[in-house]
Enzyme design. Structure first.
Site, short mmCIF file in Angstrom:
data_model
loop_
_atom_site.label_atom_id
_atom_site.label_comp_id
_atom_site.label_asym_id
_atom_site.label_seq_id
_atom_site.Cartn_x
_atom_site.Cartn_y
_atom_site.Cartn_z
N SER A 95 57.23 51.66 61.03
CA SER A 95 58.15 50.93 60.15
C SER A 95 57.46 49.80 59.40
O SER A 95 58.01 49.30 58.41
CB SER A 95 59.33 50.38 60.95
OG SER A 95 58.88 49.58 62.02
N GLY A 104 58.19 44.59 66.91
CA GLY A 104 57.48 43.54 66.21
C GLY A 104 56.63 43.95 65.03
O GLY A 104 55.83 43.17 64.53
N SER A 105 56.81 45.18 64.52
CA SER A 105 55.95 45.62 63.41
C SER A 105 56.21 44.81 62.14
O SER A 105 55.28 44.48 61.39
CB SER A 105 56.15 47.12 63.13
OG SER A 105 57.48 47.39 62.75
N TRP A 106 57.48 44.47 61.86
CA TRP A 106 57.77 43.66 60.67
C TRP A 106 57.23 42.25 60.84
O TRP A 106 56.74 41.65 59.88
CB TRP A 106 59.27 43.66 60.38
CG TRP A 106 59.72 44.87 59.63
CD1 TRP A 106 59.16 46.11 59.67
CD2 TRP A 106 60.81 44.96 58.70
NE1 TRP A 106 59.83 46.98 58.84
CE2 TRP A 106 60.85 46.30 58.23
CE3 TRP A 106 61.76 44.06 58.24
CZ2 TRP A 106 61.80 46.75 57.32
CZ3 TRP A 106 62.71 44.50 57.33
CH2 TRP A 106 62.74 45.83 56.87
N ASP A 150 65.12 38.73 69.00
CA ASP A 150 65.62 40.01 69.52
C ASP A 150 66.13 39.79 70.94
O ASP A 150 65.66 38.89 71.65
CB ASP A 150 64.51 41.06 69.52
CG ASP A 150 65.08 42.48 69.55
OD1 ASP A 150 64.98 43.18 68.53
OD2 ASP A 150 65.62 42.89 70.60
N ASP A 199 70.54 36.26 71.32
CA ASP A 199 71.59 36.98 70.59
C ASP A 199 71.71 36.36 69.20
O ASP A 199 71.89 35.14 69.07
CB ASP A 199 72.90 36.84 71.36
CG ASP A 199 74.06 37.60 70.75
OD1 ASP A 199 73.93 38.06 69.58
OD2 ASP A 199 75.10 37.73 71.41
N ASP A 202 65.38 44.83 60.57
CA ASP A 202 65.13 46.27 60.63
C ASP A 202 65.87 46.88 61.82
O ASP A 202 65.57 47.97 62.28
CB ASP A 202 63.62 46.54 60.76
CG ASP A 202 63.28 48.01 60.62
OD1 ASP A 202 63.98 48.72 59.86
OD2 ASP A 202 62.32 48.47 61.28
N LYS A 214 68.23 46.91 57.04
CA LYS A 214 68.38 48.36 57.09
C LYS A 214 69.85 48.74 57.00
O LYS A 214 70.71 48.08 57.60
CB LYS A 214 67.80 48.91 58.39
CG LYS A 214 67.95 50.43 58.55
CD LYS A 214 67.48 50.90 59.91
CE LYS A 214 65.99 50.77 60.04
NZ LYS A 214 65.50 51.33 61.33
#
Length: 295
Positions: free
Chosen positions: A25, A53-55, A74, A90, A115, A155
């Site tokens: 992603s 954590g890719s973004w 997250d 949250d 995302d 998204k």
């Protein structure tokens, strides 16, 4: 990232491993940035529903050396990323908002992205509804901390009633675009809503409250509400809006729907980042203790 046979033949999956991204992603955000220059002039960034954590990785690398503050949020734990402050919390909780503002020293964010997506059921109407609720939850936090003129990217699942969301977002942003990165499979309902130029509603003071539903939260904003979709409410003589659709990414790049032949002497690469708290972890622990018995 998974290890299915299709994953192994997906070039975006393989490139993500080779380049050190935690998930394929990452290329979606990179391609969105190529089209919209999302990272220009930003120094305070929030990545919602960030795990694995890719973004956040992309943001960290692209904003390196620009004295930027990046916050990743997250419910799941995340392995640390250089230059990123991670919060396990949250996104609908007021304490999360306050924690982010404290990290930004009271300043508002320039850019908020998400995302996040629910675990899909295959029932498209249900999946679209849950995803829309997730977006509205992210938007709640966004309206509380995004500066005027800021950008929001999230998204979405495109469905028959998605123009309802476009209409609501158009009250809060100057431009709303539906974008489909080339790294996003064409066979998927997935796309990304790119909202440019945040414009707070006059006289509306958004405030997070655990006892308030998303519909109640946006009541004072006067952006129209869903209720019964067949009787969607908008001011007189105003029509529901359709967001401009934009395809992102080099058309000469690899096809995300295609699988490619594996070389005979290829080297199998391990995941860049193993899951920190996978849902199957408890089951594995029970199996080791002998607590799982087939009846």
């Amino acid at each position: 990232m998974g290890k299915s046979s299709k994953d192994k033949r997906d070039l975006y999956y393989r490139r993500a491993k080779e380049e050190g991204w935690r998930a394929r992603s990452a290329f979606k955000l990179l391609q969105l940035n190529q089209e919209f220059n999302l990272f220009d002039g930003i120094t305070r960034v929030v990545d919602l529903c960030a795990a694995p954590g890719s973004w956040s990785q992309v943001l960290s690398r692209e904003l390196q050396g620009k004295n930027a503050k990046i916050v990743a949020v997250d419910l799941q734990p995340m392995t640390p990323i250089d230059g990123v402050t991670t919060i396990q919390a949250d996104i609908t909780h007021p304490n999360t908002l306050q924690t982010i503002l404290d990290i930004f020293a009271g300043e508002q964010a320039d850019f908020v992205c998400s995302d996040g997506a629910p675990d899909v059921t295959g029932l498209h109407d249900l999946d679209e509804y849950i995803q829309a609720q997730l977006i509205l939850s992210a938007l709640q936090l966004t309206t509380c901390l995004l500066k005027p003129g800021g950008t929001f990217v999230a998204k979405i699942f495109r469905g028959r009633d998605i123009d309802l969301l476009y209409s609501q977002l158009s009250y809060l942003f100057e431009r709303v675009i539906c974008a489909k990165p080339r790294a996003s499979r064409g066979t998927s309902l997935e796309a990304f809503i790119v909202c440019l130029g945040y414009k707070p509603r006059p006289g509306w003071n958004p405030k997070l409250d655990l006892q308030t539903s998303t519909e109640e939260f946006f009541e004072g904003a006067d952006i129209g509400k869903a209720g019964n979709l067949e009787h969607f409410e908008l001011p007189d003589d105003e029509e529901r809006k359709i967001a401009k659709f934009v395809a992102c990414g080099d058309i000469n790049d690899v096809d995300s729907d295609a699988t490619y032949t594996l070389e005979l002497n290829r080297l199998a690469l391990e995941p860049v980042q193993m899951p920190t708290a996978p849902p199957y972890k408890k089951a594995l622990e029970m199996k080791r203790r002998g607590d799982l018995i087939r009846r």
